[in-house]
Design a protein around this motif. Structure first.
Motif, short mmCIF file in Angstrom:
data_model
loop_
_atom_site.label_atom_id
_atom_site.label_comp_id
_atom_site.label_asym_id
_atom_site.label_seq_id
_atom_site.Cartn_x
_atom_site.Cartn_y
_atom_site.Cartn_z
N SER A 168 0.85 -1.19 0.00
CA SER A 168 0.00 0.00 0.00
C SER A 168 0.88 1.23 0.00
O SER A 168 1.69 1.44 0.91
CB SER A 168 -0.90 0.01 1.23
N HIS A 260 -7.73 -3.36 -4.44
CA HIS A 260 -6.64 -2.41 -4.21
C HIS A 260 -5.43 -2.78 -5.05
O HIS A 260 -5.00 -2.02 -5.90
CB HIS A 260 -6.32 -2.39 -2.71
N GLY B 316 -4.14 7.70 -1.33
CA GLY B 316 -3.83 6.70 -0.30
C GLY B 316 -5.01 5.86 0.13
O GLY B 316 -4.97 5.19 1.16
N GLY B 318 -6.36 3.12 -1.04
CA GLY B 318 -6.34 1.66 -1.15
C GLY B 318 -5.99 0.99 0.17
O GLY B 318 -6.76 0.20 0.71
N GLY B 319 -4.83 1.34 0.70
CA GLY B 319 -4.40 0.76 1.97
C GLY B 319 -5.36 1.13 3.09
O GLY B 319 -5.67 0.32 3.96
N GLU B 320 -5.85 2.36 3.06
CA GLU B 320 -6.80 2.80 4.09
C GLU B 320 -8.05 1.94 4.06
O GLU B 320 -8.60 1.58 5.12
CB GLU B 320 -7.18 4.27 3.85
N SER B 321 -8.52 1.60 2.86
CA SER B 321 -9.74 0.78 2.74
C SER B 321 -9.53 -0.61 3.31
O SER B 321 -10.40 -1.15 4.01
CB SER B 321 -10.16 0.67 1.28
N VAL B 322 -8.39 -1.21 3.00
CA VAL B 322 -8.10 -2.55 3.53
C VAL B 322 -8.05 -2.49 5.05
O VAL B 322 -8.68 -3.29 5.76
CB VAL B 322 -6.75 -3.07 2.96
N LEU B 323 -7.30 -1.51 5.55
CA LEU B 323 -7.16 -1.32 7.00
C LEU B 323 -8.52 -1.11 7.65
O LEU B 323 -8.86 -1.73 8.66
CB LEU B 323 -6.26 -0.10 7.23
#
Lengths: 483, 483
Positions: A168, A260, B316, B318-323
């Motif tokens: 990410s 993602h 940013g 993508g990573g935020e969504s997974v998290l």
């Protein structure tokens, strides 16, 4: 092996020249931002903007295509629309570039068969053209030593010993920002996106031999070749601690991960078991990752998990002691009693009323007298069975009861102990209403190399991760030497 | 019952007059600090310093003893050495004071039989003299409505609806400080120390009927009469949510608790079971306590635990969504998919490349265009099955990509949605390198009544606590109405 690996990745981390495809005279374009970011960060190599429209950016000539650049290009950063990337890769092959980083997104992660096919063709072209691909769909490489900033910005911190691989770009950027505030210094940060060619395994193998990297962190949503990745972690982790945060552990998280970076996420429990087996430190979030890497960087090896805790620097030590004892025990740390001799000295120093003369130690009855604080620290740090001292400093309370000057003298006492290296020190500075003053104190400790945590729970969790890693390592090496 | 309870505690929370025993002309003395704190906070009643030495503090006459005060005294704050307290209590009885708060420590918590006996004698004298004791060994009462500050200081926030009972003066003070920063407003805070007379049960019974208190929090290390305490919690919790943090859950924590307030700590698992049974929300630390009370105060009842999450306000995501997906799922929240209609609208708005058009929604492909942010929020807030929207705002990224002005416009959009009350909103503002700017944004949201969390995990945990409480409550009331 080591030398060839370093040489292979040199154009990626230490490129002599970078071409930015998609830069233009329009300052709003992403490619232009990349060029300006590299310039502002003082990138050590040559920068070649590329755009068929030509023109100029910040005094740099824009080349119409890669082939028009008269000198060799190590790395190409690609910010052009996805429909043009295959043609660009033909130019890369023709010009002999060494590596291509795709900021451009819209491939495997869309789930669209057409764009999955394009991503596969990109990787095939790289193999044929004898160059490597970073990405697509990522921020790419951060290397402060080479003055390569993070992404299309001039974000650049000091160079350090922490290497980080991330699926990410956002998390990597956030970790960098956290690092800037808390004193985590990176050797390299890699946002690898879909990893169509260079994958987490490749970057791990590089960081394993990179002499500038001592600690490795990773945010991974999945892995293309999990078996080899775990084998690599197993090989590297005895020499360099590896901290891994696995994203997409739950169904909503895994679905987001698929959209993602197109990652196929494996079962979270399988990952946990494999990571443990391989000797990695598994963490569950960005703060836990940062907390653990900070401790590894600042303190290195910690001998064991016997902690001494000093609370109540001027008041409020009772509740702090209960909290600190609970938090440390909950994370598996030992909070062993002090020796009778030390207890007697502490009683003489602090008196019995209102004091907790055990471990966690409450020194609030010293009412912030700095001489008492220093003597109490001396007594605790002399306890031979303690491996580490946690100082619980409540800035709100300190500044309510003491002056800023006395508070500074007290902090200099802790810094003095840290400098004398009598015992590793970790400071807990809980957040409160005096955030600006607290941040200044955190900065001061960070600059001295003292790790600071906002809660005792987070400090205890990080200490537990690190001491467990070293104790397994020690056990492993003892077993080996017996064989 | 209700009126008599309120009347009984009126001299404690709304005293018309306070005498401070141990105040003197010496500004370094604790008693003097109490007097000056009350003056600076603008205490609404009369203040009578008491000291056999006589003299004057800040223009107030110091009386040689309680009996010399010509008017009735509601509350006495005691800051004299412990060897003099029994004599003082005789004076209290003779003067008809209503309540005595002992800041003085050194009784049961020392473990010394002699001082345990003195503490028991204090309680006996209170019964004979027909007055109540708060403490000993505590900070006592904070009541912003009456302008009674916290402890020997002028610490005073706005009056609100949160009542808090604490066996630790330090934790209560810290919670107050956190509240000042995050917008938690208290009706009353009680640091009750050893609770030799008035115990957690008494204060809970008072807060239960106090019309100014809507939410109750407690930090408890033990209880004198656990059975009655749990019964009281059970009676109160349907009307006023009760959040409890039990300290001394582990051996080191319990040992510290014994030295702290002399509390006999019961098994942590027994407490957990009893708290659950009684309908309380159990939390494990100060931040979790503050997080949960903040949500209860700002949002009140939340209908269910279906959350919509908006990430990547400019980059940013993508990573935020997974998290965010992982964190919400890990705490038992639902992250249900959007309707097909909403998905179609989102695709039209954001395009498919680089976007995550499911829930968690990644709007980074809007590149921070405020019109797109507003429309995306509109679409998500119109989803009928969602109970709450979490906005993940990464201030570091925003300020790297956008101007401060655009960032402000974006924040005003969220505030607009909050004001229209279309759906409850929670904002996550992760910490990073731009802490000062971030704090200003947090302040702005807090002033508007929007709860702000530094991590998605903490937001999710608080939401899970609150939605679980209301769902149990709802189930209970449905069952009752069926009978």
């Amino acid at each position: 092996m080591k030398a060839s690996k370093l040489k292979e990745f040199e154009p990626i981390f230490y490129p002599c020249s970078i071409a930015v495809a998609g830069a233009s005279a329009d300052t709003g374009k992403m490619g232009t931002k990349w060029v300006n970011g590299l310039l502002a960060a003082g990138f050590k190599g040559e920068i070649y903007p590329v755009n068929p429209m030509g023109g100029e950016i910040s005094g740099l000539k824009i080349y119409p295509n890669l082939k028009a650049i008269p000198k060799p290009v190590d790395l190409v950063i690609v910010c052009i629309p996805r429909q043009f990337v295959l043609n660009l890769l033909d130019d890369c092959a023709a010009s002999g570039v060494k590596a291509v980083h795709f900021f451009t997104a819209g491939f495997r992660e869309t789930g669209d068969p057409e764009w999955i096919r394009v991503e596969e063709e990109m990787a095939a072209k790289a193999r044929q053209g004898n160059f490597r691909i970073i990405g697509p769909n990522c921020i790419g490489i951060y290397c402060p030593e080479q003055r390569m900033p993070y992404g299309p910005s001039s974000l650049l911190g000091a160079a350090g010993t922490v290497g980080f691989i991330s699926q990410s770009g956002g998390h990597a950027g956030k970790l960098l920002e956290i690092g800037l505030g808390r004193g985590i210094h990176f050797s390299k940060v890699i946002s690898m996106g879909n990893g169509s060619d260079l994958d987490s395994l490749d970057f791990l193998e590089y960081l394993a031999v990179d002499p500038k990297t001592a600690i490795i962190g990773a945010y991974l949503e999945g892995a293309r070749d999990a078996r080899h990745l775990f084998q690599a972690i197993k090989n590297v982790s005895p020499a360099k601690p590896i901290v891994v945060w696995k994203g997409g552990r739950t169904e909503p998280g895994a679905e987001a991960a698929a959209s993602h970076t197109g990652a196929l996420t494996a079962s979270a429990s399988l990952w946990s078991a494999a990571l443990k087996q391989a000797g990695a430190i598994e963490v569950q979030g960005l703060e836990e990752l940062a907390d653990t890497m900070l401790l590894l960087q600042q303190l290195g090896r910690i001998r064991g998990n016997n902690v001494g805790i000093v609370c109540g620097l001027t008041d409020g030590g009772g509740g702090e002691s209960v909290l600190a004892g609970d938090a440390c025990a909950a994370f598996g740390l030992n909070v062993p009693p002090f020796s009778e001799k030390t207890k007697a000295h502490l009683t003489a120093l602090l008196g019995q009323v209102g004091s907790i003369l055990r471990n966690p130690l409450d020194i609030s009855q010293g009412y912030g007298n700095t001489r008492i604080v220093e003597q109490a620290m001396e007594l605790v740090s002399r306890e031979p069975h303690l491996d580490l001292i946690i100082v619980y400093e409540n800035v709100d309370i300190l500044l309510r009861f003491l002056s800023a000057e006395i508070t500074e003298i007290m902090n200099n006492i802790f810094i003095g102990f840290h400098r004398r290296q009598s015992k590793p020190i970790v400071v807990v500075l809980p957040r409160g209403s005096k955030e600006k003053e607290r941040l200044e104190i955190e900065d001061k400790f960070s600059r001295e190399g003292i790790p600071v945590y906002p809660t005792i729970e987070r400090a205890a969790r990080a200490i537990a991760h690190v001491t467990r890693y070293y104790s397994r390592l020690h056990k492993g090496s003892t077993e080996k030497s017996r064989q």
